[in-house]
Design a protein around this motif. Structure first.
Motif, PDB file in Angstrom:
ATOM      1  N   VAL A 214      23.626  73.620  35.096  1.00 37.99           N
ATOM      2  CA  VAL A 214      22.424  74.309  34.617  1.00 37.99           C
ATOM      3  C   VAL A 214      21.996  73.752  33.260  1.00 37.99           C
ATOM      4  CG1 VAL A 214      21.444  76.532  33.915  1.00 37.99           C
ATOM      5  CG2 VAL A 214      22.985  76.414  35.890  1.00 37.99           C
ATOM      6  N   ALA A 215      22.960  73.566  32.362  1.00 38.30           N
ATOM      7  CA  ALA A 215      22.642  73.062  31.024  1.00 38.30           C
ATOM      8  C   ALA A 215      22.056  71.653  31.092  1.00 38.30           C
ATOM      9  CB  ALA A 215      23.892  73.067  30.156  1.00 38.30           C
ATOM     10  N   THR A 216      22.613  70.823  31.957  1.00 35.15           N
ATOM     11  CA  THR A 216      22.122  69.445  32.099  1.00 35.15           C
ATOM     12  C   THR A 216      20.683  69.437  32.593  1.00 35.15           C
ATOM     13  OG1 THR A 216      24.357  68.638  32.537  1.00 35.15           O
ATOM     14  CG2 THR A 216      22.523  67.228  33.207  1.00 35.15           C
ATOM     15  N   ARG A 217      20.388  70.300  33.549  1.00 36.32           N
ATOM     16  CA  ARG A 217      19.014  70.368  34.064  1.00 36.32           C
ATOM     17  C   ARG A 217      18.050  70.898  33.004  1.00 36.32           C
ATOM     18  NH1 ARG A 217      18.654  73.950  38.272  1.00 36.32           N
ATOM     19  NH2 ARG A 217      20.828  74.589  38.302  1.00 36.32           N
ATOM     20  N   LEU A 218      18.490  71.853  32.216  1.00 42.46           N
ATOM     21  CA  LEU A 218      17.654  72.345  31.121  1.00 42.46           C
ATOM     22  C   LEU A 218      17.368  71.239  30.113  1.00 42.46           C
ATOM     23  CD1 LEU A 218      19.264  75.850  30.475  1.00 42.46           C
ATOM     24  CD2 LEU A 218      16.881  75.455  31.117  1.00 42.46           C
ATOM     25  N   ASN A 219      18.402  70.505  29.737  1.00 42.92           N
ATOM     26  CA  ASN A 219      18.239  69.434  28.752  1.00 42.92           C
ATOM     27  C   ASN A 219      17.410  68.276  29.278  1.00 42.92           C
ATOM     28  OD1 ASN A 219      19.575  70.698  26.704  1.00 42.92           O
ATOM     29  ND2 ASN A 219      21.447  69.493  26.824  1.00 42.92           N
ATOM     30  N   SER A 220      17.363  68.136  30.607  1.00 33.48           N
ATOM     31  CA  SER A 220      16.592  67.045  31.212  1.00 33.48           C
ATOM     32  C   SER A 220      15.132  67.422  31.406  1.00 33.48           C
ATOM     33  CB  SER A 220      17.202  66.663  32.573  1.00 33.48           C
ATOM     34  OG  SER A 220      18.524  66.215  32.402  1.00 33.48           O
ATOM     35  N   GLY A 221      14.795  68.640  31.077  1.00 32.17           N
ATOM     36  CA  GLY A 221      13.414  69.074  31.228  1.00 32.17           C
ATOM     37  C   GLY A 221      13.052  69.520  32.617  1.00 32.17           C
ATOM     38  N   GLU A 222      14.042  69.666  33.496  1.00 36.46           N
ATOM     39  CA  GLU A 222      13.765  70.123  34.853  1.00 36.46           C
ATOM     40  C   GLU A 222      13.415  71.612  34.851  1.00 36.46           C
ATOM     41  OE1 GLU A 222      16.764  69.140  37.715  1.00 36.46           O
ATOM     42  OE2 GLU A 222      17.337  67.312  36.643  1.00 36.46           O
ATOM     43  N   LYS A 223      12.739  72.032  35.899  1.00 35.97           N
ATOM     44  CA  LYS A 223      12.437  73.447  36.044  1.00 35.97           C
ATOM     45  C   LYS A 223      13.680  74.160  36.542  1.00 35.97           C
ATOM     46  CE  LYS A 223       9.028  76.645  37.907  1.00 35.97           C
ATOM     47  NZ  LYS A 223       7.770  76.795  38.695  1.00 35.97           N
ATOM     48  N   VAL A 224      14.124  75.147  35.795  1.00 40.35           N
ATOM     49  CA  VAL A 224      15.349  75.872  36.115  1.00 40.35           C
ATOM     50  C   VAL A 224      14.989  77.336  36.350  1.00 40.35           C
ATOM     51  CG1 VAL A 224      17.646  76.540  35.301  1.00 40.35           C
ATOM     52  CG2 VAL A 224      16.712  74.291  34.713  1.00 40.35           C
ATOM     53  N   SER A 225      15.486  77.888  37.437  1.00 38.55           N
ATOM     54  CA  SER A 225      15.157  79.273  37.763  1.00 38.55           C
ATOM     55  C   SER A 225      15.802  80.235  36.775  1.00 38.55           C
ATOM     56  CB  SER A 225      15.619  79.610  39.178  1.00 38.55           C
ATOM     57  OG  SER A 225      17.037  79.631  39.239  1.00 38.55           O
ATOM     58  N   ASN A 226      15.188  81.405  36.633  1.00 42.57           N
ATOM     59  CA  ASN A 226      15.779  82.432  35.776  1.00 42.57           C
ATOM     60  C   ASN A 226      17.145  82.851  36.273  1.00 42.57           C
ATOM     61  OD1 ASN A 226      13.628  82.411  34.067  1.00 42.57           O
ATOM     62  ND2 ASN A 226      12.815  84.401  34.659  1.00 42.57           N
ATOM     63  N   ALA A 227      17.338  82.800  37.607  1.00 42.70           N
ATOM     64  CA  ALA A 227      18.633  83.169  38.182  1.00 42.70           C
ATOM     65  C   ALA A 227      19.715  82.214  37.699  1.00 42.70           C
ATOM     66  CB  ALA A 227      18.557  83.169  39.702  1.00 42.70           C
ATOM     67  N   ASP A 228      19.385  80.924  37.614  1.00 44.97           N
ATOM     68  CA  ASP A 228      20.374  79.957  37.134  1.00 44.97           C
ATOM     69  C   ASP A 228      20.664  80.159  35.648  1.00 44.97           C
ATOM     70  OD1 ASP A 228      20.927  78.709  39.507  1.00 44.97           O
ATOM     71  OD2 ASP A 228      19.566  77.017  39.193  1.00 44.97           O
ATOM     72  N   VAL A 229      19.628  80.471  34.863  1.00 41.58           N
ATOM     73  CA  VAL A 229      19.854  80.719  33.441  1.00 41.58           C
ATOM     74  C   VAL A 229      20.675  81.989  33.264  1.00 41.58           C
ATOM     75  CG1 VAL A 229      18.753  81.118  31.201  1.00 41.58           C
ATOM     76  CG2 VAL A 229      17.723  79.518  32.819  1.00 41.58           C
ATOM     77  N   GLU A 230      20.426  82.989  34.107  1.00 39.14           N
ATOM     78  CA  GLU A 230      21.226  84.220  34.049  1.00 39.14           C
ATOM     79  C   GLU A 230      22.687  83.931  34.358  1.00 39.14           C
ATOM     80  OE1 GLU A 230      19.337  86.841  36.765  1.00 39.14           O
ATOM     81  OE2 GLU A 230      17.753  87.447  35.370  1.00 39.14           O
ATOM     82  N   SER A 231      22.937  83.023  35.308  1.00 38.71           N
ATOM     83  CA  SER A 231      24.329  82.686  35.633  1.00 38.71           C
ATOM     84  C   SER A 231      24.979  81.932  34.481  1.00 38.71           C
ATOM     85  CB  SER A 231      24.392  81.849  36.917  1.00 38.71           C
ATOM     86  OG  SER A 231      23.792  80.576  36.735  1.00 38.71           O
ATOM     87  N   LEU A 232      24.214  81.061  33.795  1.00 41.11           N
ATOM     88  CA  LEU A 232      24.738  80.376  32.614  1.00 41.11           C
ATOM     89  C   LEU A 232      25.071  81.400  31.535  1.00 41.11           C
ATOM     90  CD1 LEU A 232      25.294  77.873  30.850  1.00 41.11           C
ATOM     91  CD2 LEU A 232      22.842  77.814  30.313  1.00 41.11           C
ATOM     92  N   ASN A 233      24.178  82.344  31.339  1.00 42.61           N
ATOM     93  CA  ASN A 233      24.388  83.410  30.370  1.00 42.61           C
ATOM     94  C   ASN A 233      25.677  84.164  30.672  1.00 42.61           C
ATOM     95  OD1 ASN A 233      24.263  85.953  28.988  1.00 42.61           O
ATOM     96  ND2 ASN A 233      22.053  85.797  28.847  1.00 42.61           N
ATOM     97  N   ARG A 234      25.839  84.550  31.904  1.00 43.84           N
ATOM     98  CA  ARG A 234      27.007  85.327  32.314  1.00 43.84           C
ATOM     99  C   ARG A 234      28.289  84.531  32.136  1.00 43.84           C
ATOM    100  NH1 ARG A 234      31.268  84.843  35.305  1.00 43.84           N
ATOM    101  NH2 ARG A 234      30.030  83.706  36.839  1.00 43.84           N
ATOM    102  N   ILE A 235      28.271  83.264  32.478  1.00 41.60           N
ATOM    103  CA  ILE A 235      29.470  82.430  32.363  1.00 41.60           C
ATOM    104  C   ILE A 235      29.875  82.269  30.898  1.00 41.60           C
ATOM    105  CG2 ILE A 235      30.332  80.070  32.643  1.00 41.60           C
ATOM    106  CD1 ILE A 235      28.667  79.959  35.258  1.00 41.60           C
ATOM    107  N   LEU A 236      28.908  82.013  30.033  1.00 43.54           N
ATOM    108  CA  LEU A 236      29.228  81.862  28.609  1.00 43.54           C
ATOM    109  C   LEU A 236      29.715  83.178  28.017  1.00 43.54           C
ATOM    110  CD1 LEU A 236      26.302  79.583  27.359  1.00 43.54           C
ATOM    111  CD2 LEU A 236      28.596  78.910  28.064  1.00 43.54           C
ATOM    112  N   ARG A 237      29.096  84.284  28.431  1.00 43.32           N
ATOM    113  CA  ARG A 237      29.521  85.595  27.923  1.00 43.32           C
ATOM    114  C   ARG A 237      30.929  85.930  28.402  1.00 43.32           C
ATOM    115  NH1 ARG A 237      25.490  88.504  29.739  1.00 43.32           N
ATOM    116  NH2 ARG A 237      26.533  89.124  31.675  1.00 43.32           N
ATOM    117  N   ASP A 238      31.184  85.680  29.674  1.00 42.53           N
ATOM    118  CA  ASP A 238      32.492  85.990  30.256  1.00 42.53           C
ATOM    119  C   ASP A 238      33.591  85.174  29.593  1.00 42.53           C
ATOM    120  OD1 ASP A 238      34.609  86.693  31.897  1.00 42.53           O
ATOM    121  OD2 ASP A 238      33.955  85.457  33.577  1.00 42.53           O
ATOM    122  N   ASN A 239      33.412  83.874  29.548  1.00 44.74           N
ATOM    123  CA  ASN A 239      34.468  83.003  29.031  1.00 44.74           C
ATOM    124  C   ASN A 239      34.496  82.924  27.515  1.00 44.74           C
ATOM    125  OD1 ASN A 239      35.750  81.576  31.537  1.00 44.74           O
ATOM    126  ND2 ASN A 239      33.543  81.601  31.924  1.00 44.74           N
TER     127      ASN A 239
END
Length: 787
Positions: A214-239
């Motif tokens: 997800v982070a790589t796609r964000l940094n590459s300027g790709e369109k990333v769904s809110n669901a994927d950003v939410e999963s990134l959020n959850r993973i960083l919060r959890d770990n």
């Protein structure tokens, strides 16, 4: 429906280990089946019989594929078993933490029911007593607030369970999906949807892979769904949860996976563009994800010399020796590599919408920010950074600006609610982070521990704080103008000084009077002298060039005045004693070292000038005067005053200090400020008692002393306002009737609370009134224009 406290506490987590054993057993069964299958088909597959031709070749391929799947099935089964044990470990660890929180809540007289609700566990008699106590509603409110705080902690852990549970689900889903890692032309994997030969037994590995994607796609300027950003959020919060032992390792792995310092800065900038852009559907999600990224960076850059043991205080000799040893160990590799990469990435240029939008239209293009600016902007959204990281980062940035004083300069201002979130001055931003961490602030700013860096002196007297580019027009030609500053210039520096000199996070409630370490007192002493004289050692009593009062009145110092006032308030005993001639000056300025009761040794005139400077904002003067009044009450209620001479001596001291403080206040536009506040909110600023919680940092005194203060606070402002305008007219009136009434009220209140005789009260009042003028004169001498 999400997880609840009741579900968390009632679930039998040992079933996970039982299931893990079953999966291990399954792997053993697959091993047996694989061996039997191999024995039955080996001869046919290898063509050792008379069976030859196309059919035999096809059979060989199919037999090999099935043989591969038996092996893949074993790998997958073992991985699932490992994931279930990993889940058991996480859930057990979280439950133990939750049980500890609940136990602590109950020790604090809180009742926690089966649903996780919390309420004060008060008896009927206790509640009855509160109802009939004059302050009962306030006290009950404090109990209820405490109950809500405990409930919030419980909810935090229930949410952590939910996050961890989602991670387990993600890992299990991935583990049973064929990775096809060997399905290349001619590979062993002949089945596109069979068992997973690449299955892993670590939940965090699956989460890391997804987060990296997800982070790589964000940094590459790709369109990333809110669901994927939410999963990134959850993973960083959890770990990033410090309840897990792996939070530091995961932070390092993630920062490495996204590209180290450069990738982390770029990801944060991307998230900030979303959080502060026009798309309202992304703002909250992207902003919260950036907070999780900041905490992940905090975890990754922790410096811990020995697991389970607290480091020595940052900046001390013991700390430096331990750090020197740690920095050469394998555990320091990530930190060393990251800080090394940051020296380049921090000065590289990056896109950020808020900065690009501020570039003048005539230039036809936007402007880029430095990596350090993006990194500190990210860090301001997190917490818990190690003092070493904060110090090393700030030193790197100072080294950079010493080589190029305009390195942070940008067009446009970045201040206030709209744009103040961006750290265009990253040095000041990092100092503001130290304001949250007293150990870091004290260790960083202590002149005795920074070698030849002279950080406090550099920041106070030498640094270029003007980081805003301006443009002038000469006809149709745009010409670069003189640099200027944001309204929040030096705000972070002020917060760092407050934390460094008080030992409390900036803006914290006040503590007991006095009690400063040698390092804290040293920083306070040097700060006063540097602001007043431009030199940490002062000027040997020569006040002709002293300018602290006028310097702090300047707009560029406005944002640090409040922090300085709160710091000064905590040194009220030192200030009062010095003003009345009872200070500890012994020829050479310096902190009076006495463990945790060290004192400052500045001159009386310097203290008064710095007091006047910070009082340019009247609420700061109210804070300082309130602190002085509490110290007065503290002395009256804690000293042995059985001897009438002791009463007279103390009364003289109180009168002289009161005169000096009132003279300082007399030079402040109190009436104008008061009328502004009154018009805005029908609220007058007659000290802490009316403003309430809006004023922080007021020293704490005992109940008796507080009752003395409460008994006379109505009179004090009249004495101050009676002094107004006198300094400007360069004269002192022979008397101040209002101040005399105030002093009388002080000793009347003291007499009432401590049951003193009228004779004793009269004697104290007389001594205080006689000394009042002396204090006024000392303040006026310090504040008159220097030649």
């Amino acid at each position: 429906m999400g997880l609840t406290y009741k579900k968390v506490m009632s679930t039998q987590y040992d079933k996970l280990t039982a299931a893990a054993k079953a999966w291990d057993d399954m792997a053993g069964d697959f091993k047996k089946a694989e061996s039997a299958y191999a024995a039955a088909t080996q001869g046919l597959a290898q063509g050792n019989t008379t069976w030859q031709g196309i059919a035999q070749g096809t059979a060989y391929t199919n037999f090999a594929g099935t043989q591969y799947e038996y092996g893949a099935a074993q790998t997958q089964a073992k991985a699932v078993a490992g994931l279930l044990r990993d889940a058991h470990g996480q859930f057990t660890e979280l439950k133990q933490r939750l049980e500890s929180v609940v136990a602590d809540a109950r020790k604090a007289k809180m009742a926690v029911d089966d649903e996780g609700n919390v309420r004060p566990n008060l008896t009927a008699q206790e509640r009855y007593a509160y109802v009939h106590d004059p302050d009962g509603q306030k006290l009950l409110g404090e109990w209820n607030k405490a109950a809500n705080d405990w409930a919030d902690q419980i909810k935090k852990y229930v949410k952590a369970f939910e996050d961890a549970d989602a991670g387990v689900k993600m890992a299990l889903d991935a583990a049973v999906k064929d990775s096809n890692k060997d399905r290349i032309p001619g590979g062993k994997d002949a089945t596109g949807s069979g068992f997973n030969a690449g299955a892993k037994s670590d939940i965090e590995q699956y989460e890391l892979e997804h987060a990296k994607d997800v982070a790589t796609r964000l940094n590459s300027g790709e369109k990333v769904s809110n669901a994927d950003v939410e999963s990134l959020n959850r993973i960083l919060r959890d770990n990033g949860n410090t309840a897990f032992k792996h939070h530091t390792e995961f932070g390092r792995d993630f920062v490495t996976a996204v590209g180290g310092a450069e990738g982390t800065i770029k990801l944060s900038n991307t998230l900030n563009n979303g959080a502060h852009g026009s798309d309202s559907g992304r703002k909250g999600l992207y902003g919260d994800t950036n907070k999780m990224l900041a905490n992940t960076l905090s975890n990754a850059t922790q410096v811990v010399f020995e697991d389970g043991k607290k480091n020595p205080p940052y900046g001390t000799k013991e700390y430096r020796e331990a750090y020197e040893k740690w920095s050469k160990s394998s555990d320091a590799k990530f930190y060393n590599d990251f800080m090394g990469d940051l020296k380049k990435a921090g000065l590289d240029k990056f896109d950020l919408d808020v900065a690009g939008d501020k570039a003048p239209m005539t230039r036809g293009q936007g402007q880029e920010i430095r990596g350090y600016q993006g990194l500190v902007t990210l860090m301001q959204q997190g917490s818990g950074y190690s003092p070493q990281f904060l110090g090393d980062l700030t030193d790197q940035m100072i080294d950079a600006e010493k080589k190029d004083k305009d390195v942070w300069d940008l067009h446009g201002t970045f201040e206030g609610k709209k744009d103040g979130w961006f750290a265009n001055d990253p040095v000041d931003g990092a100092l503001g982070l130290m304001g949250r961490n007293p150990e870091a602030a004290t260790g960083y700013l202590d002149p005795a521990n920074d070698g030849d860096k002279n950080r406090l002196e550099y920041l106070t007297t030498k640094r270029d704080w003007d980081v805003v580019n301006t443009a002038d027009w000469r006809g149709n030609i745009e010409v670069t103008g003189k640099d200027t500053f944001d309204k929040d210039a030096r705000a972070g520096f002020g917060l760092a000084i407050e934390a460094a000199t008080t030992g409390r996070a900036a803006g914290s409630p006040g503590a007991e009077l006095g009690h400063h370490s040698e390092a804290q007192a040293r920083i306070m002493h040097d700060t006063i002298n540097l602001l007043d004289y431009g030199s940490a050692t002062g000027r040997g009593g020569d006040d002709s060039k002293a300018n602290g009062d006028n310097l702090l009145k300047e707009p560029g110092y406005a944002s640090m005045r409040g922090s300085l006032a709160r710091a000064l308030a905590s040194y009220t005993p030192d200030m009062v004693d010095t003003i009345v001639g009872d200070g500890t000056m012994s020829g050479q300025p310096g902190s009076d070292s006495d463990g945790n009761d060290s004192r400052i040794q500045n001159s009386r005139s310097s203290m008064l000038r710095i007091m006047r400077g910070v009082s340019e904002d009247p609420e700061n003067f109210f804070l300082l005067h309130e602190a002085e009044r509490r110290y007065t009450a503290h002395q009256l209620t804690t000293q042995d005053l059985s001897d009438p001479e002791a009463v007279k001596n103390l009364a003289a001291k109180i009168g002289e200090a009161n005169g000096a403080y009132n003279a300082v206040g007399g030079d402040v536009q109190l009436g104008k400020r008061d009328s502004e506040l009154s018009a805005a909110g029908d609220q007058r600023v007659y000290g802490y008692h009316v403003v309430g919680g809006a004023v922080t940092g007021i020293p704490v005194v005992g109940d008796m002393a507080q009752r003395v203060v409460d008994g006379y606070w109505n009179e004090w402002l009249k004495g101050v306002t009676a002094e107004q305008g006198l300094l400007a007219r360069d004269r002192i009136s022979s008397g101040n009737d209002a101040a005399q009434d105030d002093l009388n009220a002080i000793f009347d209140s003291w007499g009432t609370q401590t049951r003193q005789s009228e004779t004793m009260i009269d004697a104290a009042q007389r001594e205080a009134r006689q000394s009042y003028t002396s204090g006024r004169e000392s303040a006026y001498d310090a504040l008159r224009e220097r030649k």
